[in-house]
Write a protein that holds these residues in place. Structure first.
Motif, PDB file in Angstrom:
ATOM      1  N   HIS A 133       0.805  -1.218   0.000  1.00  0.00           N
ATOM      2  CA  HIS A 133       0.000   0.000   0.000  1.00  0.00           C
ATOM      3  C   HIS A 133       0.841   1.272   0.000  1.00  0.00           C
ATOM      4  CE1 HIS A 133      -4.298  -0.911  -0.041  1.00  0.00           C
ATOM      5  NE2 HIS A 133      -3.913  -2.098   0.365  1.00  0.00           N
ATOM      6  N   THR A 134       2.048   1.201   0.502  1.00  0.00           N
ATOM      7  CA  THR A 134       2.898   2.392   0.482  1.00  0.00           C
ATOM      8  C   THR A 134       3.539   2.568  -0.898  1.00  0.00           C
ATOM      9  OG1 THR A 134       3.362   1.940   2.797  1.00  0.00           O
ATOM     10  CG2 THR A 134       4.733   3.593   1.738  1.00  0.00           C
ATOM     11  N   ARG A 276       1.932  14.334  -0.683  1.00  0.00           N
ATOM     12  CA  ARG A 276       0.707  13.599  -0.410  1.00  0.00           C
ATOM     13  C   ARG A 276      -0.185  13.577  -1.656  1.00  0.00           C
ATOM     14  NH1 ARG A 276      -1.775  11.019   3.340  1.00  0.00           N
ATOM     15  NH2 ARG A 276      -4.017  11.137   3.650  1.00  0.00           N
ATOM     16  N   TRP A 279       1.171  11.093  -4.069  1.00  0.00           N
ATOM     17  CA  TRP A 279       0.896   9.727  -3.599  1.00  0.00           C
ATOM     18  C   TRP A 279      -0.543   9.340  -3.972  1.00  0.00           C
ATOM     19  CZ3 TRP A 279      -2.577   7.454  -0.177  1.00  0.00           C
ATOM     20  CH2 TRP A 279      -2.303   6.113   0.157  1.00  0.00           C
TER      21      TRP A 279
ATOM     22  N   CYS B 317       4.627   2.719   7.186  1.00  0.00           N
ATOM     23  CA  CYS B 317       4.510   3.602   6.021  1.00  0.00           C
ATOM     24  C   CYS B 317       4.870   5.055   6.314  1.00  0.00           C
ATOM     25  CB  CYS B 317       3.074   3.544   5.503  1.00  0.00           C
ATOM     26  SG  CYS B 317       1.885   4.267   6.662  1.00  0.00           S
ATOM     27  N   MET B 319       2.987   7.425   6.954  1.00  0.00           N
ATOM     28  CA  MET B 319       2.025   8.384   6.419  1.00  0.00           C
ATOM     29  C   MET B 319       0.607   8.064   6.874  1.00  0.00           C
ATOM     30  SD  MET B 319       2.326   7.109   2.500  1.00  0.00           S
ATOM     31  CE  MET B 319       1.063   8.210   1.964  1.00  0.00           C
ATOM     32  N   ILE B 321      -1.164   5.154   6.946  1.00  0.00           N
ATOM     33  CA  ILE B 321      -2.077   4.204   6.311  1.00  0.00           C
ATOM     34  C   ILE B 321      -1.940   2.765   6.789  1.00  0.00           C
ATOM     35  CG2 ILE B 321      -2.462   5.537   4.184  1.00  0.00           C
ATOM     36  CD1 ILE B 321      -0.463   3.532   2.856  1.00  0.00           C
TER      37      ILE B 321
END
Lengths: 391, 365
Positions: A133-134, A276, A279, B317, B319, B321
């Motif tokens: 997911h990253t 962000r 992303w 991560c 960030m 998530i």
């Protein structure tokens, strides 16, 4: 596909840095709007799904006690398959993402959940939540691009090993949960000497214990329980078929997330200093949705809303459908292509890619599918100068 | 034979048999404990979380009610004066608060709640018979003395609840009970348990009751012993219990100290560790397990601050998530840097990569 940064027609060339930041702000607002309205009806939803799944599992297993009788075998097998699919997809995957952590129910929590799968929750959460997911669709960082056994992008170097990838993919589909366990163990990395031996052995032990427990349940104790009615063979077969059905189903759904035609990939360097907004943009272009009925969405764990899920992996899955029109609207307004198609189309498209890219690029190019129609770029962007570093 | 076993008798209690059976059953239900399936038929069955079903809701005053539960089998009977944490779900989110138990020792637990604050208001206004609430085992040292002694109870407002449990336990059951209760409340309508206390006092000579209505008579002063000397002349020879607002507890404590009798006073305190919100945020972070402290501003993620201080913290991560960095908040208040929302629930798991300190913070890492 080729990494977006190397493409002749870069689909994001019309967006300036400010546009991308604005896009990020719009998406943050959608996220906040869902979070501020999360509440008891969402909590009731996940509890209901869990209750239905457990009831269905118990009921199906009870019916299988008489599976010598054919209708019981059919009903029990179908019921158990559906229950196992629900358990892994709409419940397990999403709970382990932390989508329901906000309820502060220690039983329905990413830190405590364990699922009906060969791969232990802790390993899966690392390779899925943290890595996939990253680094979604970043070549060389996201191992979900081919799981280390396939080439699913022109920019992944061909070797003769990949000639067999349609076969590897089918075998992986049939034994998918074990494939996931092997993947989460990072076996490839271990053999290349890139994974700490102690950690690998600790993880291997965890996987061993998990597989033993799973196998004992499905292939020993439940068949034994059915022995008094002379149904042990049928119960064993029913458990096997349910696991097989779930493997094939989850494999298909997951292939549809990032492999269909139209999904973009990204170079390793492109995420250096990623904002962000950038992303978010990568998640938007790196995922594909599946169109279908409400039942289909639930059976996929709402991964049919893969784009929404990748934008907001920790929002409750029952809300993806609700925000999908807003997300689609953002795609339109920013001139981006929302990749979506029916289940047969997306599965077909993903398989085509696996078959086509088993060949080296110059041969694969001959079978290249017609590109999907790209979204029109709204007028307001056409006058703007193209992004300088886009090419 | 017994000697061979080294004196330790093998007793298979009812609980032991049950838990052994459940362990054995888990081969059928792995990876989920069997209780999770049993809960489809018995809502109180639970492997990890104690639950109770509400058996009655009795209004006490216009703003308070007594809620009685039948707890699940793992509940340990409470002692008079103890408290327990009660959890309810409000808008889908589980919230916990601590309440003194007002029922006599050994009886089904009951809490008497005044509608102040979100959880208490919810409990008073929304609880129905048959609802399931979450419970934690009873705790606390605010309990009756081991042997019979003359007692003085000084209570104010909802501070009467643990004392009510003591009186209900002691007065009807012990002929030698000798209790003076001095209870302060705003006025008669706001006063809890008035009728029951008057009946008890009329029936049992062991209970002497003093009601103080502060709207008319003002608060009891602990600045000197004057008020107490009037209300309970032999207060010095009694073991005293105080429960009420913090100022009252502090003042009583000071008076008993000055009188040279601090050991005869037992105080019940609530709300000791409320974290005030600091404008602009920032503050001192204490990493309890690593025994490190750092001062940070209101925009530095806790994860970064910890790593810079050399604390080994889970991370992923970075960030917000993946939730690999979840760490229990022991106390204090943190701000989610994405939403600006603050959290201050003790024990709540927080994402350190996107949270900053909003005042002093204690983390379990």
């Amino acid at each position: 596909m080729t990494a977006l940064q190397k493409k002749e027609h870069n689909p994001i060339a019309h967006l300036s840095d400010q546009d991308i930041e604005r896009l990020g702000v719009e998406l943050d607002a959608i996220r906040d709007q869902v979070i501020s309205t999360r509440g008891s009806s969402d909590a009731a939803y996940i509890r209901r799904v869990i209750k239905v799944q457990r009831g269905l599992e118990m009921g199906s297993r009870a019916v299988l006690l008489a599976s010598r009788w054919k209708p019981a075998f059919v009903v029990g097998t179908v019921g158990l398959s559906v229950s196992k699919i629900l358990e892994n997809m709409e419940i397990g995957h999403n709970v382990m993402h932390g989508q329901w952590d906000w309820m502060r129910d220690p039983k329905i929590h990413s830190t405590t959940w364990e699922w009906d799968n060969a791969s232990p929750a802790s390993l899966w959460k690392h390779s899925h939540n943290e890595l996939h997911h990253t680094y979604t669709n970043v070549l060389g960082r996201d191992n979900d691009l081919g799981y280390g056994i396939m080439r699913v992008d022109e920019d992944q170097r061909w070797s003769p090993f990949y000639l067999g990838q349609p076969v590897w993919n089918f075998v992986n589909a049939c034994f998918f949960e074990y494939g996931i366990a092997a993947y989460d163990l990072e076996i490839g990395k271990y053999f290349k000497g890139k994974k700490n031996k102690e950690i690998f052995q600790r993880d291997l032990k965890k996987v061993g214990v998990k597989i033993r427990q799973q196998m004992t349940k499905d292939y020993v104790v439940h068949p034994l329980l059915a022995a008094p009615t002379g149904s042990w063979k049928q119960t064993l077969l029913a458990n096997y078929l349910s696991n097989l059905t779930r493997n094939l189903w989850t494999h298909s759904v997951i292939m549809c997330g990032h492999f269909p035609e139209g999904v973009e990939t990204f170079t390793r360097k492109s995420i250096d200093g990623e904002t962000r907004g950038e992303w978010y943009l990568r998640q938007m272009l790196g995922s594909a949705n599946i169109n279908g009925s409400r039942a289909m969405h639930i059976a996929t764990g709402n991964l049919s809303y893969q784009i929404e899920h990748h934008l907001f992996p920790d929002l409750p899955s029952n809300r993806y459908q609700e925000i999908a029109p807003q997300i689609r609207d953002i795609f339109n307004r920013y001139g981006l292509t929302y990749t979506s198609g029916s289940l047969p189309r997306q599965v077909g498209s993903a398989w085509m890619k696996v078959i086509r890219l088993s060949l080296p690029n110059h041969l694969a190019a001959k079978f290249a599918p017609r590109p999907r129609k790209a979204a029109p770029v709204p007028l307001r962007f056409k006058t703007a100068a193209p992004k300088a570093d886009a090419a | 034979m017994v000697e061979i076993l080294h004196g330790k008798p093998i007793t298979l209690s009812c609980m032991g048999v049950k838990s052994a059976a459940l362990r054995a059953m888990s081969v059928f239900t792995t990876p989920i404990p069997p209780e999770e399936y049993l809960r489809l038929v018995n809502p109180l069955a639970s492997s990890r979380q104690l639950r109770g079903v509400v058996t009655s809701v009795t209004p006490e005053t216009p703003t308070s009610a007594t809620i009685t539960f039948r707890p699940g089998s793992r509940w340990q009977p409470h002692q008079a004066g103890q408290w327990a944490r009660v959890g309810v779900e409000i808008d889908g989110v589980r919230q916990w608060r601590s309440y003194s138990l007002s029922a006599p020792a050994g009886a089904d637990p009951a809490v008497t709640v005044t509608a102040i604050g979100r959880v208490s208001t919810y409990l008073v206004r929304n609880t129905k018979v048959g609802d399931i609430v979450f419970l934690a085992p009873p705790q606390g040292d605010f309990v009756l003395p081991a042997g019979p002694r003359p007692l003085l109870m000084l209570t104010a407002g909802s501070g009467i609840t643990p004392v009510m449990s003591m009186i209900r336990t002691l007065v009807p059951r012990r002929k030698d009970a000798d209790v003076v209760l001095v209870h302060s409340s705003r006025d008669r309508t706001a006063s809890l348990f008035t009728d029951e206390l008057q009946e008890l006092a009329a029936e049992h000579p062991g209970l002497h009751l003093v009601h103080r209505y502060t709207t008319d008579e003002g608060r009891i002063s602990f600045a000197d012993s004057g008020d107490l000397d009037r209300l309970c002349p032999d207060w010095r020879s009694r073991k005293a219990y105080v429960c009420g607002p913090t100022e009252m507890l502090d003042a009583a404590h000071a008076l008993w100290e000055r009188t040279g009798l601090p050991d005869t006073l037992t105080v019940e305190r609530f709300n000791t560790a409320l974290a005030p919100e600091v404008p602009g945020g920032g503050g001192q972070i204490t990493f309890e397990k690593s025994d490190k402290q750092v001062e940070v501003d209101g925009s530095t993620p806790l994860l970064l601050a910890g790593e810079e201080a050399g604390v080994i913290m889970p991370s992923g991560c970075r960030m917000g998530i993946c939730r690999t960095c979840l760490t229990p908040l022991l106390s204090g208040r943190i701000r989610d840097l994405r939403t600006g929302e603050t959290h201050d629930d003790e024990g709540e798991l927080i994402q350190t990569c996107i949270s900053a300190a909003a005042g002093p913070v204690h983390l379990d890492c």
